[in-house]
Structures are given as C-alpha cells and as structure tokens.
Design a protein around this motif. Structure first.
Motif, PDB file in Angstrom:
ATOM      1  N   MET A  45       1.263  -1.422  -0.367  1.00  0.00           N
ATOM      2  CA  MET A  45      -0.317   0.292  -0.117  1.00  0.00           C
ATOM      3  C   MET A  45       0.983   1.098  -0.236  1.00  0.00           C
ATOM      4  O   MET A  45       1.437   1.300   0.544  1.00  0.00           O
ATOM      5  CB  MET A  45      -0.899  -0.084   1.068  1.00  0.00           C
ATOM      6  N   GLU A  46       0.432   2.353  -0.553  1.00  0.00           N
ATOM      7  CA  GLU A  46       1.462   3.638  -0.723  1.00  0.00           C
ATOM      8  C   GLU A  46       1.219   4.091   0.584  1.00  0.00           C
ATOM      9  O   GLU A  46       0.346   4.537   0.935  1.00  0.00           O
ATOM     10  CB  GLU A  46       1.054   4.316  -2.175  1.00  0.00           C
ATOM     11  N   SER A  47       1.742   4.861   0.632  1.00  0.00           N
ATOM     12  CA  SER A  47       1.712   6.368   0.965  1.00  0.00           C
ATOM     13  C   SER A  47       0.428   7.392   1.593  1.00  0.00           C
ATOM     14  O   SER A  47       0.041   7.387   2.548  1.00  0.00           O
ATOM     15  CB  SER A  47       2.991   6.953   1.637  1.00  0.00           C
ATOM     16  N   GLY A  48       0.043   7.968   0.286  1.00  0.00           N
ATOM     17  CA  GLY A  48      -1.086   8.547   0.410  1.00  0.00           C
ATOM     18  C   GLY A  48      -2.378   7.387   0.447  1.00  0.00           C
ATOM     19  O   GLY A  48      -3.587   8.089   1.206  1.00  0.00           O
ATOM     20  N   ASP A  49      -1.996   6.286   0.272  1.00  0.00           N
ATOM     21  CA  ASP A  49      -3.718   5.043   0.461  1.00  0.00           C
ATOM     22  C   ASP A  49      -3.581   5.185   2.465  1.00  0.00           C
ATOM     23  O   ASP A  49      -4.673   5.352   3.182  1.00  0.00           O
ATOM     24  CB  ASP A  49      -3.552   4.288   0.107  1.00  0.00           C
ATOM     25  N   ASN A  50      -2.064   5.079   3.041  1.00  0.00           N
ATOM     26  CA  ASN A  50      -2.190   5.327   4.463  1.00  0.00           C
ATOM     27  C   ASN A  50      -2.636   6.751   5.220  1.00  0.00           C
ATOM     28  O   ASN A  50      -3.340   5.860   5.883  1.00  0.00           O
ATOM     29  CB  ASN A  50      -0.717   4.684   5.016  1.00  0.00           C
ATOM     30  N   ALA A  97      -2.316  13.768   4.511  1.00  0.00           N
ATOM     31  CA  ALA A  97      -3.291  12.859   2.814  1.00  0.00           C
ATOM     32  C   ALA A  97      -2.944  14.186   2.360  1.00  0.00           C
ATOM     33  O   ALA A  97      -3.488  13.984   0.422  1.00  0.00           O
ATOM     34  CB  ALA A  97      -5.102  12.595   3.194  1.00  0.00           C
ATOM     35  N   LYS A 156      -4.777   8.100   3.756  1.00  0.00           N
ATOM     36  CA  LYS A 156      -6.401   8.656   3.519  1.00  0.00           C
ATOM     37  C   LYS A 156      -7.169   7.576   4.598  1.00  0.00           C
ATOM     38  O   LYS A 156      -7.889   7.717   5.394  1.00  0.00           O
ATOM     39  CB  LYS A 156      -6.133   8.177   2.342  1.00  0.00           C
ATOM     40  N   LYS A 157      -5.893   6.444   4.570  1.00  0.00           N
ATOM     41  CA  LYS A 157      -7.081   5.690   5.715  1.00  0.00           C
ATOM     42  C   LYS A 157      -7.045   6.552   6.960  1.00  0.00           C
ATOM     43  O   LYS A 157      -7.864   5.830   7.624  1.00  0.00           O
ATOM     44  CB  LYS A 157      -6.358   4.263   5.598  1.00  0.00           C
ATOM     45  N   GLY A 211     -12.754   6.779  -0.450  1.00  0.00           N
ATOM     46  CA  GLY A 211     -12.523   4.941  -0.389  1.00  0.00           C
ATOM     47  C   GLY A 211     -12.337   4.209   0.286  1.00  0.00           C
ATOM     48  O   GLY A 211     -12.794   3.279   0.446  1.00  0.00           O
ATOM     49  N   GLN A 212     -13.198   5.080   1.492  1.00  0.00           N
ATOM     50  CA  GLN A 212     -13.493   4.312   3.005  1.00  0.00           C
ATOM     51  C   GLN A 212     -14.805   3.851   3.220  1.00  0.00           C
ATOM     52  O   GLN A 212     -15.645   4.201   3.229  1.00  0.00           O
ATOM     53  CB  GLN A 212     -12.571   4.481   4.027  1.00  0.00           C
TER      54      GLN A 212
END
Length: 154
Positions: free
Chosen positions: A1-6, A124, A8-9, A70-71
C-alpha cells in the motif's frame, strides 16, 4: 500500500471517530433538550434543539468525506459506541447548569478532535476535508461560545 493510501486511511479513521462523537453529542444534546426544566426552560430547550440540529446535519457531511476517501463509515449504534470519545449521559434529571457545563466541555473536546484531524487531512493532501474541518471547527467553537456565555448568565 502506498503512503498516500495509508494517509487517506488514517484520515478516514479520524473522520469516523469524529462521526461517532457527533452522534454521541447529538444524542446527549437531544436528551438535555427533552429533559430540561426550570426557569430558563424555553431558552435552553430552544438552544439545545438548535445545536442538535446543527450536529445531526454535520454527520452526513462527515460520513460522505469518509466515502469520498474510498473508506467505509460507521454502520450502527454499536460501531458508534465503540468509537465515540464523547461520554454518554443517561440521566433524565440533570440540572440545567450541569447540562450547560457538560455540553460546553463536550464541544471543547470536539474542537480538539477536529483540530487534530486537520493534521491527517494535511498529510493526505486533502484540501477539501481540510476546509470542511475549518468550517466544522468554527461551528463547534460557536456552540461552545454560546454555552459558555449562557453559563456566565446562569
């Protein structure tokens, strides 16, 4: 998982915690609205209803930000209870001064959480959420101010 995804999560988790707090504060405010008595009944009854209306209106905006990331949002009373930081208040016989003080303190707690969520939005790179958090902070600060000013007059 990319840091951007992390990031955003992490932002979505912070928003879900805010969502739980908004629901908890909404229900507490409505509890006080329903159970207020005393010489300032009408003033406090209307103040609490006005504040509750603003709180519940914000829940949809918070949840939709989570979905736009997206969550998934909270799904039930149980998920709210497991996530909320605002404490429940089950008494139906709290005096007006205590109601005002407790709602003031809870709005201050919410303000702190809103400001903390801004760090996640910044990380983010989510300018839209960042701007909404500013608006929600302003609303919470206004609620806290009204409550504090009313306490001063109580």
């Amino acid at each position: 998982m990319e840091s951007g995804d992390n990031s955003k999560k992490a932002l979505a988790e912070a928003l879900n915690a805010l969502l739980a707090d908004y629901y908890a504060l909404y229900l507490k405010t409505k509890n006080f609205h329903w159970h207020i008595t005393g010489p300032n009944f009408r003033e406090y009854h209307l103040l609490f209803d006005e504040q509750a209306t603003e709180l519940i209106a914000t829940t949809d905006l918070v949840a939709e930000r989570v979905r736009k990331l997206g969550q998934y949002t909270l799904t039930s009373i149980g998920s709210i209870a497991a996530t909320q930081r605002i404490k429940d208040h089950d008494s139906t016989s709290t005096d007006a001064a205590m109601m005002l003080k407790e709602l003031h303190a809870d709005n201050e707690t919410l303000i702190t959480a809103l400001k903390a969520a801004k760090d996640f939005a910044d990380e983010a790179g989510d300018n839209a959420t960042d701007g909404l958090l500013d608006d929600w902070t302003d609303q919470a600060e206004q609620r806290a101010w009204f409550l504090a000013a009313t306490i001063g007059n109580a």
